[in-house]
Design a protein around this motif. Structure first.
Motif, PDB file in Angstrom:
ATOM      1  N   HIS A  78       0.915  -1.196  -0.024  1.00  9.81           N
ATOM      2  CA  HIS A  78      -0.031  -0.120  -0.094  1.00  9.81           C
ATOM      3  C   HIS A  78       1.036   1.303   0.049  1.00  9.81           C
ATOM      4  O   HIS A  78       1.240   1.637   0.976  1.00  9.81           O
ATOM      5  CB  HIS A  78      -1.042   0.077   1.154  1.00  9.81           C
ATOM      6  CG  HIS A  78      -1.969   1.043   1.150  1.00  9.81           C
ATOM      7  ND1 HIS A  78      -3.454   0.834   1.346  1.00  9.81           N
ATOM      8  CD2 HIS A  78      -2.041   2.241   0.866  1.00  9.81           C
ATOM      9  CE1 HIS A  78      -3.968   1.824   1.150  1.00  9.81           C
ATOM     10  NE2 HIS A  78      -3.137   2.907   1.063  1.00  9.81           N
ATOM     11  N   GLU A 175      -7.820   3.104  -4.129  1.00 11.45           N
ATOM     12  CA  GLU A 175      -8.593   2.694  -2.801  1.00 11.45           C
ATOM     13  C   GLU A 175      -9.957   3.448  -3.201  1.00 11.45           C
ATOM     14  O   GLU A 175     -10.177   4.513  -3.568  1.00 11.45           O
ATOM     15  CB  GLU A 175      -7.981   3.637  -1.719  1.00 11.45           C
ATOM     16  CG  GLU A 175      -6.911   2.934  -0.893  1.00 11.45           C
ATOM     17  CD  GLU A 175      -6.589   3.888   0.268  1.00 11.45           C
ATOM     18  OE1 GLU A 175      -7.272   3.970   1.140  1.00 11.45           O
ATOM     19  OE2 GLU A 175      -5.557   4.427   0.212  1.00 11.45           O
ATOM     20  N   SER A 209      -8.671   9.880   6.274  1.00 11.58           N
ATOM     21  CA  SER A 209      -7.157  10.172   6.400  1.00 11.58           C
ATOM     22  C   SER A 209      -6.499  11.380   6.432  1.00 11.58           C
ATOM     23  O   SER A 209      -5.802  11.829   7.200  1.00 11.58           O
ATOM     24  CB  SER A 209      -6.613   9.393   5.243  1.00 11.58           C
ATOM     25  OG  SER A 209      -6.993   9.262   4.189  1.00 11.58           O
ATOM     26  N   ASP A 287       1.059   2.397   3.625  1.00 11.00           N
ATOM     27  CA  ASP A 287       0.104   3.576   3.329  1.00 11.00           C
ATOM     28  C   ASP A 287       1.066   4.763   3.405  1.00 11.00           C
ATOM     29  O   ASP A 287       0.419   5.799   4.183  1.00 11.00           O
ATOM     30  CB  ASP A 287      -0.895   3.528   4.047  1.00 11.00           C
ATOM     31  CG  ASP A 287      -2.104   4.516   3.947  1.00 11.00           C
ATOM     32  OD1 ASP A 287      -2.139   5.135   2.680  1.00 11.00           O
ATOM     33  OD2 ASP A 287      -2.899   4.938   4.751  1.00 11.00           O
TER      34      ASP A 287
HETATM   35 ZN   LIG Z   1      -6.775   5.017   2.542  1.00 12.12          ZN
END
Ligand SMILES: [Zn+2]
Length: 397
Positions: A78, A175, A209, A287
């Motif tokens: 990710h 995503e 986020s 991420d």
């Molecule tokens: Zn995300």
């Protein structure tokens, strides 16, 4: 025929890695192999075993591992790349090369969402995805293979759009939830169109986020049925515990734990997957780049965190970042077995770790020391400039 074969043998690039102290396979069902030698030919693993049992003749490159552990190169499931080795998120250059020094040899884009001025109209978002797929296929910072070109779905897309994307070489979505599609029914329809045309999907899970993104709860995740439950531990804000356990129980999709998430929630997801005897679903990502920054050691930090606090042996945690991800993402790296990519990370316990071996040092929560990284049979990095120094490092003979 015989002549052809000998001519072929002369042009082959044979690589031998010997004196491996611990062979970590990346395969959850047999994480440690009884082997000390790997032979690779033209970037692919040809043989693994004890040195006396494998043919090590004719090598162009011989590496003495000096007793350190060899694992498949780590996969970051990710990331959010933008262009080359630059990220505008924290305005850094060379971030991917820094991850190479954290043992990462492959990265999966969860959407090139930090692109300044990212187009959201359908023609523009498709063009950007195709551009990113092409650009990262052609440019590999430090040798790291980046699977990019992950469009974020927007309202108004029709099946033909997914067909066009697939025909142009796009293999995954960014995503779900980062664009204008935030309801379960629409997401489910688009994920199904994508899947029908061979495009894999991942979904944002948890609270927003950054300003502008939004909550995706368990009901939307279950309805969308994307292939990967992206950052099940939030990116960073996690769902309530009961929603995380429900996702593990009710969905059969991949459980992705990320560095830039809620660590307690990540441990809960891991323990739940373990209790369900479904550790094969657990994959790891950072991420990043993100608001939390760029973490060159993010994947090894997760290995140390999960094996020290999550009650899984370190050799099993390594599988989360290698073989598990390779299987779910259809990659040829991630496992030490014949025919797979000769892509490895050489690790030893860091100097002065309280753990007596690499595995015990990880289980004690320490980071490993990386001494070498090989990608497709080529040495991509020697002693890491980012990890604590490894006790022993491999040597090129
Ligand atoms: Zn995300």
């Amino acid at each position: 025929m015989a002549q052809e074969e000998s001519a072929k043998a002369k042009t082959q690039t044979r690589v031998v890695v010997r004196n491996v102290g611990l062979m970590l396979s990346g395969d959850l069902y047999q994480p440690i192999l009884d082997a000390d030698t790997i032979v690779a030919v033209d970037g692919k693993i040809a043989a693994i075993g004890r040195q006396k049992d494998v043919d090590t003749e004719g090598a162009k490159l011989v590496i003495d591992a000096r007793g350190v552990a060899v694992a498949p190169g780590l996969i970051d499931s990710h990331v959010h790349p933008v262009a080359g080795d630059w990220t505008p998120r924290q305005n850094q250059l060379g971030w991917i090369d820094s991850y190479l020094h954290g043992g990462v040899t492959s990265m999966i884009s969860a959407g090139e969402v930090h692109t300044p001025g990212r187009p959201k109209d359908l023609v523009g978002l498709k063009a950007m995805a195709i551009f990113a797929q092409r650009a990262f296929q052609a440019f590999r910072p430090g040798g790291v293979r980046i699977h990019a070109g992950a469009p974020v779905i927007e309202q108004g897309m029709v099946e033909e759009d997914f067909q066009d994307l697939a025909a142009a070489g796009v293999t995954m979505l960014g995503e779900v939830g980062l664009g204008s599609v935030k309801d379960g029914a629409t997401a489910r329809q688009m994920v199904a169109w994508a899947r029908k045309h061979g495009i894999q999907s991942t979904i944002h899970t948890g609270g927003p986020s950054i300003p502008g993104s939004s909550l995706i709860d368990k009901d939307i995740v279950l309805a969308a049925d994307a292939d990967v439950i992206g950052h099940i531990n939030g990116g960073h804000t996690a769902l309530p515990d009961d929603q995380i356990t429900t996702l593990c129980e009710k969905s059969s999709r991949a459980i992705e734990i990320v560095h830039n998430g809620n660590e307690r929630a990540g441990l809960l997801a891991l323990r739940t997957a373990g209790a369900l005897q479904q550790l094969h679903r657990v994959i790891l990502g950072t991420d990043s780049p993100a608001g939390s920054g760029v973490q060159p050691l993010g994947i090894v930090r997760l290995l140390a965190m999960l094996s020290s606090l999550g009650n899984v042996p370190a050799e099993v945690a390594v599988c989360f970042a290698t073989g598990n991800t390779a299987k779910i993402r259809n990659l040829n790296c991630g496992v030490i077995a014949p025919g797979r990519d000769a892509t490895f990370v050489f690790m030893d316990k860091a100097q002065h770790s309280a753990g007596s071996t690499l595995l015990k040092s990880l289980e004690a929560g320490d980071l490993p020391g990386i001494g070498m990284v090989m990608i497709d049979g080529v040495v991509a990095a020697q002693r890491s400039r980012n990890t604590p120094p490894a006790s022993r490092v491999p040597e090129i003979l």
